[in-house]
Design a protein around this motif. Structure first.
Motif, PDB file in Angstrom:
ATOM      1  N   VAL A  40     -19.863  -2.078  13.864  1.00 13.98           N
ATOM      2  CA  VAL A  40     -20.804  -3.076  14.364  1.00 13.98           C
ATOM      3  C   VAL A  40     -21.489  -2.578  15.628  1.00 13.98           C
ATOM      4  O   VAL A  40     -22.726  -2.623  15.747  1.00 13.98           O
ATOM      5  N   GLU A  41     -20.700  -2.093  16.578  1.00 16.60           N
ATOM      6  CA  GLU A  41     -21.264  -1.609  17.841  1.00 16.60           C
ATOM      7  C   GLU A  41     -22.247  -0.465  17.593  1.00 16.60           C
ATOM      8  O   GLU A  41     -23.358  -0.443  18.141  1.00 16.60           O
ATOM      9  N   GLY A  42     -21.845   0.496  16.765  1.00 16.82           N
ATOM     10  CA  GLY A  42     -22.699   1.658  16.506  1.00 16.82           C
ATOM     11  C   GLY A  42     -23.977   1.296  15.785  1.00 16.82           C
ATOM     12  O   GLY A  42     -25.059   1.792  16.132  1.00 16.82           O
ATOM     13  N   SER A  43     -23.880   0.419  14.795  1.00 12.90           N
ATOM     14  CA  SER A  43     -25.059   0.022  14.031  1.00 12.90           C
ATOM     15  C   SER A  43     -26.060  -0.707  14.920  1.00 12.90           C
ATOM     16  O   SER A  43     -27.271  -0.418  14.892  1.00 12.90           O
ATOM     17  N   LEU A  44     -25.569  -1.650  15.709  1.00 12.16           N
ATOM     18  CA  LEU A  44     -26.466  -2.414  16.581  1.00 12.16           C
ATOM     19  C   LEU A  44     -27.060  -1.532  17.669  1.00 12.16           C
ATOM     20  O   LEU A  44     -28.227  -1.703  18.052  1.00 12.16           O
ATOM     21  N   GLU A  45     -26.276  -0.587  18.167  1.00 11.13           N
ATOM     22  CA  GLU A  45     -26.787   0.327  19.198  1.00 11.13           C
ATOM     23  C   GLU A  45     -27.920   1.172  18.647  1.00 11.13           C
ATOM     24  O   GLU A  45     -28.978   1.316  19.275  1.00 11.13           O
ATOM     25  N   ARG A  46     -27.724   1.727  17.463  1.00 11.07           N
ATOM     26  CA  ARG A  46     -28.758   2.583  16.870  1.00 11.07           C
ATOM     27  C   ARG A  46     -30.003   1.779  16.504  1.00 11.07           C
ATOM     28  O   ARG A  46     -31.112   2.325  16.494  1.00 11.07           O
ATOM     29  N   ALA A  47     -29.830   0.498  16.226  1.00 12.08           N
ATOM     30  CA  ALA A  47     -30.969  -0.356  15.886  1.00 12.08           C
ATOM     31  C   ALA A  47     -31.663  -0.909  17.128  1.00 12.08           C
ATOM     32  O   ALA A  47     -32.681  -1.594  17.008  1.00 12.08           O
ATOM     33  N   GLY A  48     -31.105  -0.627  18.311  1.00 12.80           N
ATOM     34  CA  GLY A  48     -31.696  -1.134  19.543  1.00 12.80           C
ATOM     35  C   GLY A  48     -31.432  -2.604  19.796  1.00 12.80           C
ATOM     36  O   GLY A  48     -32.146  -3.244  20.564  1.00 12.80           O
ATOM     37  N   LEU A  49     -30.381  -3.148  19.175  1.00 10.64           N
ATOM     38  CA  LEU A  49     -30.085  -4.571  19.293  1.00 10.64           C
ATOM     39  C   LEU A  49     -28.842  -4.884  20.118  1.00 10.64           C
ATOM     40  O   LEU A  49     -28.641  -6.039  20.517  1.00 10.64           O
ATOM     41  N   ARG A  50     -28.015  -3.893  20.384  1.00 12.20           N
ATOM     42  CA  ARG A  50     -26.716  -4.181  21.009  1.00 12.20           C
ATOM     43  C   ARG A  50     -26.849  -4.933  22.331  1.00 12.20           C
ATOM     44  O   ARG A  50     -26.072  -5.853  22.622  1.00 12.20           O
ATOM     45  N   GLY A  51     -27.819  -4.586  23.147  1.00 18.30           N
ATOM     46  CA  GLY A  51     -27.966  -5.201  24.455  1.00 18.30           C
ATOM     47  C   GLY A  51     -28.333  -6.662  24.436  1.00 18.30           C
ATOM     48  O   GLY A  51     -28.237  -7.343  25.467  1.00 18.30           O
ATOM     49  N   HIS A  52     -28.736  -7.180  23.275  1.00 20.65           N
ATOM     50  CA  HIS A  52     -29.117  -8.586  23.182  1.00 20.65           C
ATOM     51  C   HIS A  52     -27.914  -9.501  22.944  1.00 20.65           C
ATOM     52  O   HIS A  52     -28.056 -10.725  23.047  1.00 20.65           O
ATOM     53  N   PHE A  53     -26.767  -8.924  22.611  1.00 24.53           N
ATOM     54  CA  PHE A  53     -25.598  -9.727  22.259  1.00 24.53           C
ATOM     55  C   PHE A  53     -24.551  -9.671  23.361  1.00 24.53           C
ATOM     56  O   PHE A  53     -24.120  -8.596  23.773  1.00 24.53           O
ATOM     57  N   GLU A  54     -24.135 -10.853  23.803  1.00 27.37           N
ATOM     58  CA  GLU A  54     -23.132 -10.930  24.856  1.00 27.37           C
ATOM     59  C   GLU A  54     -21.732 -10.627  24.333  1.00 27.37           C
ATOM     60  O   GLU A  54     -20.876 -10.129  25.079  1.00 27.37           O
ATOM     61  N   HIS A  55     -21.490 -10.936  23.064  1.00 25.23           N
ATOM     62  CA  HIS A  55     -20.138 -10.783  22.520  1.00 25.23           C
ATOM     63  C   HIS A  55     -20.201 -10.274  21.082  1.00 25.23           C
ATOM     64  O   HIS A  55     -21.064 -10.686  20.307  1.00 25.23           O
ATOM     65  N   ILE A  56     -19.266  -9.388  20.748  1.00 27.36           N
ATOM     66  CA  ILE A  56     -19.054  -8.919  19.381  1.00 27.36           C
ATOM     67  C   ILE A  56     -17.622  -9.273  19.018  1.00 27.36           C
ATOM     68  O   ILE A  56     -16.677  -8.843  19.689  1.00 27.36           O
ATOM     69  N   VAL A  57     -17.447 -10.053  17.967  1.00 30.79           N
ATOM     70  CA  VAL A  57     -16.109 -10.488  17.564  1.00 30.79           C
ATOM     71  C   VAL A  57     -15.819  -9.973  16.161  1.00 30.79           C
ATOM     72  O   VAL A  57     -16.597 -10.206  15.231  1.00 30.79           O
ATOM     73  N   VAL A  58     -14.698  -9.269  16.026  1.00 30.59           N
ATOM     74  CA  VAL A  58     -14.243  -8.753  14.734  1.00 30.59           C
ATOM     75  C   VAL A  58     -12.761  -9.086  14.593  1.00 30.59           C
ATOM     76  O   VAL A  58     -12.098  -9.411  15.583  1.00 30.59           O
ATOM     77  N   PRO A  59     -12.220  -9.010  13.380  1.00 25.75           N
ATOM     78  CA  PRO A  59     -10.780  -9.254  13.218  1.00 25.75           C
ATOM     79  C   PRO A  59      -9.968  -8.305  14.094  1.00 25.75           C
ATOM     80  O   PRO A  59     -10.246  -7.100  14.162  1.00 25.75           O
ATOM     81  N   SER A  60      -8.985  -8.859  14.780  1.00 28.13           N
ATOM     82  CA  SER A  60      -8.211  -8.051  15.724  1.00 28.13           C
ATOM     83  C   SER A  60      -6.969  -8.826  16.123  1.00 28.13           C
ATOM     84  O   SER A  60      -6.735  -9.947  15.672  1.00 28.13           O
ATOM     85  N   THR A  61      -6.210  -8.212  17.004  1.00 31.08           N
ATOM     86  CA  THR A  61      -5.078  -8.883  17.632  1.00 31.08           C
ATOM     87  C   THR A  61      -5.331  -8.916  19.121  1.00 31.08           C
ATOM     88  O   THR A  61      -5.558  -7.863  19.745  1.00 31.08           O
ATOM     89  N   GLY A  62      -5.343 -10.097  19.712  1.00 38.69           N
ATOM     90  CA  GLY A  62      -5.642 -10.244  21.121  1.00 38.69           C
ATOM     91  C   GLY A  62      -4.541  -9.713  22.015  1.00 38.69           C
ATOM     92  O   GLY A  62      -3.431  -9.391  21.547  1.00 38.69           O
TER      93      GLY A  62
END
Length: 240
Positions: A125-147
């Protein structure tokens, strides 16, 4: 058919949470190709209708479904590993945004909090949005994980990724809007309490109830007209 009289247009959100694959990024085709390649690695072929069954499913669950669909549960781990390896290679070579994604995200950026809730690994997600020039518009990226406290954030169709995204945006779920292309993701968002815009043709029967509003694409005039009417600080309002 969607019209400007749709009752959802009487409401505006305080945050928007986007899905990634098939919503912001045109990567659903990469998942299809990756599944086909993974099957071929083991001399197998996807059964008819498997692509729709697997759409929006977390890749680990997809690997299990792949193995079960060909009656070889012992290949679950191997198929999962092959699926992710092929997908990462494909998306790295060809990151393409969905029609209207860049324009819509940029038009909303700075007006209200934006987040992404995805079943994909964070590096994808991070890489795709970065390459598309969109990453900086999103404050949060949430994916399945363990906190950090050991609390799991489970994949869609569990509500966790959308509920977490709304919380991180500082709004209650009922004040957030989800934008999704898969029924799995729409179910996740609705279970979390968000209102939902579904992308694509409105399905028949009960499946249509997965979304509050259906639009064919992110650059649909009805969607752009609605989002363009939102004030910089959404004041809310009730759906009539």
């Amino acid at each position: 058919m969607t019209t400007t009289a749709h009752p959802l247009f009487n409401w505006s959100p305080d945050a928007v949470v986007f899905d990634c694959d098939g919503t912001l990024m045109d990567s659903e085709r990469h998942w299809q190709d990756a599944r086909a390649q993974a099957f071929r690695d083991f001399g197998l072929r996807a059964p008819a209708g498997f692509a729709e069954q697997a759409k929006g499913v977390h890749y680990a669950d997809c690997g299990r479904l792949m193995a079960e669909s060909v009656h070889k549960p012992e290949l679950t781990a191997d198929l999962t590993t092959a699926l992710l390896r092929h997908f990462l290679a494909l998306v790295a070579d060809d990151p393409v945004t969905m029609p209207g994604a860049v324009e819509l995200v940029r038009s909303l950026s700075g007006r209200l909090p934006l987040a992404v809730a995805s079943n994909c690994p964070s590096e994808v997600v991070e890489g795709s949005l970065e390459r598309a020039g969109l990453r900086g518009h999103f404050e949060h990226i949430v994916v399945p994980s363990t906190g950090p406290d050991g609390t799991p954030v489970r994949p869609k169709p569990w509500p966790d990724v959308y509920a977490t995204a709304a919380r991180l945006c500082g709004v209650s779920p009922e004040r957030a809007l989800a934008v999704e292309d898969s029924l799995t993701g729409m179910e996740s968002a609705r279970r979390a309490g968000l209102r939902v815009v579904g992308l694509g043709p409105r399905p028949d029967g009960d499946q249509a109830e997965h979304a509050d509003l259906w639009v064919p694409a992110l650059h649909s005039p009805e969607l752009l007209g609605w989002t363009g009417s939102w004030a910089p600080a959404a004041s809310g309002g009730d759906v009539e």
